[in-house]
Write a protein that holds these residues in place. Structure first.
Motif, PDB file in Angstrom:
ATOM      1  N   LEU A   1       0.795  -1.508   0.375  1.00 47.90           N
ATOM      2  CA  LEU A   1      -0.072   0.155   0.023  1.00 47.90           C
ATOM      3  C   LEU A   1       0.647   1.218   0.284  1.00 47.90           C
ATOM      4  O   LEU A   1       1.466   1.430   0.457  1.00 47.90           O
ATOM      5  CB  LEU A   1      -0.606   0.008   1.489  1.00 47.90           C
ATOM      6  N   LEU A   2       0.487   2.195  -1.084  1.00 44.89           N
ATOM      7  CA  LEU A   2       1.022   3.026  -0.430  1.00 44.89           C
ATOM      8  C   LEU A   2       0.349   4.307   0.411  1.00 44.89           C
ATOM      9  O   LEU A   2      -0.521   4.292   0.718  1.00 44.89           O
ATOM     10  CB  LEU A   2       0.329   4.367  -2.208  1.00 44.89           C
ATOM     11  N   GLU A   3       1.331   5.176   0.838  1.00 44.35           N
ATOM     12  CA  GLU A   3       0.873   5.791   2.506  1.00 44.35           C
ATOM     13  C   GLU A   3       0.722   6.945   1.959  1.00 44.35           C
ATOM     14  O   GLU A   3       0.726   7.289   0.912  1.00 44.35           O
ATOM     15  CB  GLU A   3       2.098   5.895   3.372  1.00 44.35           C
TER      16      GLU A   3
ATOM     17  N   MET B   1      -4.818  10.319  -0.732  1.00 43.10           N
ATOM     18  CA  MET B   1      -3.779  10.944  -1.542  1.00 43.10           C
ATOM     19  C   MET B   1      -4.232  12.274  -2.668  1.00 43.10           C
ATOM     20  O   MET B   1      -2.958  13.202  -2.584  1.00 43.10           O
ATOM     21  CB  MET B   1      -3.898   9.944  -3.123  1.00 43.10           C
ATOM     22  N   GLN B   2      -5.424  12.506  -2.869  1.00 45.21           N
ATOM     23  CA  GLN B   2      -5.615  14.055  -2.635  1.00 45.21           C
ATOM     24  C   GLN B   2      -5.712  14.465  -2.247  1.00 45.21           C
ATOM     25  O   GLN B   2      -5.028  15.783  -2.258  1.00 45.21           O
ATOM     26  CB  GLN B   2      -7.153  13.771  -3.381  1.00 45.21           C
ATOM     27  N   GLN B   3      -5.802  14.568  -0.852  1.00 46.64           N
ATOM     28  CA  GLN B   3      -5.251  15.435   0.241  1.00 46.64           C
ATOM     29  C   GLN B   3      -3.707  16.017   0.882  1.00 46.64           C
ATOM     30  O   GLN B   3      -3.325  16.533   0.734  1.00 46.64           O
ATOM     31  CB  GLN B   3      -5.875  14.548   1.735  1.00 46.64           C
ATOM     32  N   GLU B   4      -2.866  15.055   0.417  1.00 46.57           N
ATOM     33  CA  GLU B   4      -1.329  15.271   0.193  1.00 46.57           C
ATOM     34  C   GLU B   4      -0.980  15.644  -0.420  1.00 46.57           C
ATOM     35  O   GLU B   4       0.232  16.798  -0.680  1.00 46.57           O
ATOM     36  CB  GLU B   4      -0.579  13.575   0.092  1.00 46.57           C
TER      37      GLU B   4
ATOM     38  N   GLU C   1       6.522  12.883  -2.416  1.00 45.74           N
ATOM     39  CA  GLU C   1       7.202  11.432  -2.250  1.00 45.74           C
ATOM     40  C   GLU C   1       6.278  10.714  -1.049  1.00 45.74           C
ATOM     41  O   GLU C   1       5.598  11.048  -0.044  1.00 45.74           O
ATOM     42  CB  GLU C   1       8.719  11.754  -1.296  1.00 45.74           C
ATOM     43  N   SER C   2       6.733   9.254  -0.704  1.00 44.21           N
ATOM     44  CA  SER C   2       5.246   8.591  -0.032  1.00 44.21           C
ATOM     45  C   SER C   2       5.953   7.324  -0.275  1.00 44.21           C
ATOM     46  O   SER C   2       7.048   6.811  -0.991  1.00 44.21           O
ATOM     47  CB  SER C   2       3.875   8.695  -1.233  1.00 44.21           C
ATOM     48  N   SER C   3       5.819   7.027   0.473  1.00 47.46           N
ATOM     49  CA  SER C   3       6.172   5.911   1.157  1.00 47.46           C
ATOM     50  C   SER C   3       4.993   4.849   1.568  1.00 47.46           C
ATOM     51  O   SER C   3       4.292   4.871   1.322  1.00 47.46           O
ATOM     52  CB  SER C   3       6.747   5.844   2.991  1.00 47.46           C
ATOM     53  N   THR C   4       6.231   3.253   1.318  1.00 47.61           N
ATOM     54  CA  THR C   4       4.799   1.942   1.347  1.00 47.61           C
ATOM     55  C   THR C   4       5.013   0.854   2.515  1.00 47.61           C
ATOM     56  O   THR C   4       5.969   1.605   3.044  1.00 47.61           O
ATOM     57  CB  THR C   4       5.411   1.837  -0.294  1.00 47.61           C
TER      58      THR C   4
END
Length: 295
Positions: free
Chosen positions: A145-147, A199-202, A259-262
């Motif tokens: 999953l993408l955080e 993700m949109q919120q990020e 960037e995003s972590s997983t």
């Protein structure tokens, strides 16, 4: 409602013909018709609409087909897991989105398979929300999953990989020659975003004071499909940078970087098969090993 009746129903739904389904089930057509009528009476709904050449599912039938596939699939999986072989074997189902982190997961699976060659893998592709739903339904063991991820229901293993976001633009776009793109640059531009709300919120946080001035013309959860919209000029696509190229498009880095972590995630209260339990133990040791000794 018996599993046998659901299997009969699924056969008819698949074949769209009672006679063909009866032949495949090695039973007579009148017997199968009677079973279907009993199922409709038990549920209190009509499942089929009969036309001249085939049988068509009603709205209730479409819903039951989806649920029946889940129920029968879970029952078959439970039967396999309750009769483990002496060696670790069986099936591990994993959900993943289009992420660079899948390369690390593939490395783990390849090494794990050397130790447990009888284990098979089923990979389901989807976004994080769809994967979590299937984990909740028991259809997936593990999700990549993408955080950000709401993790109250899950155990997680964070991967030492960062996913970078960029902007996919047509090669003939006015943006194509830029070295990077800032939030201010995208004010007034038509944008394509992922559908996932978290993700949109990020992304809105990345836009900062310009968030209320952006124009979203489309959203979706399959990068290839959204890239085609961008290639045809519908909008500029905010997407994860992958190890692939899209014809007619160029990926521009964002400034400041986004960037995003997983994570690998699984249900906290789940009772796993021997294969899945072995893999989760292996994965935790694998990640610790490469984190302690990075390449």
């Amino acid at each position: 409602m018996e599993l046998r009746a659901l299997r009969y129903f699924l056969a008819v739904a698949r074949e769209e013909n009672i006679t063909r389904a009866a032949a495949l089930l090695h039973m007579t057509q009148p017997t199968l018709s009677r079973q279907l009528m009993q199922l409709e009476e038990e549920l209190g709904v009509k499942l089929f609409r009969r036309s001249q050449h085939r049988i068509i599912l009603t709205d209730a039938g479409v819903l039951l087909r989806r649920r029946a596939q889940e129920i029968v699939g879970l029952a078959e999986r439970a039967a396999r897991e309750l009769h483990p072989a002496e060696e670790v074997s069986g099936e591990i189902s994993i959900g993943s989105g289009d992420l660079k982190s899948i390369s690390l997961l593939a490395d783990m699976l390849a090494e794990f398979h050397q130790a447990y060659p009888l284990v098979r893998y089923v990979i389901y592709s989807g976004n994080s929300d769809g994967i979590k739903e299937r984990i909740e339904q028991g259809l997936l063991d593990i999700g990549l999953l993408l955080e950000p991820v709401e993790i109250s229901k899950y155990e997680i293993l964070r991967l030492p990989v960062r996913e970078s976001w960029g902007l996919l633009v047509p090669e003939d776009s006015a943006f194509a020659d830029r070295k990077c793109v800032t939030p201010k640059d995208l004010v007034g531009q038509r944008l394509i975003l992922p559908t996932r709300e978290l993700m949109q919120q990020e992304m809105l946080r990345w836009f900062g004071p310009y968030a209320e001035q952006i124009q979203v013309v489309a959203s979706g959860n399959l990068p290839y499909n959204q890239a085609q919209l961008a290639r045809k000029g519908l909008g500029l696509y905010l997407a994860i940078e992958l190890d692939c190229a899209y014809e007619g498009l160029r990926m521009l880095p964002l400034s400041p970087p986004l960037e995003s972590s997983t994570v690998l995630a699984w249900k906290k209260t789940e009772s796993f098969s021997a294969a899945t339990a072995a893999f989760l133990g292996f994965a935790q040791k694998y990640i610790k090993r490469i984190s302690d000794h990075p390449l």
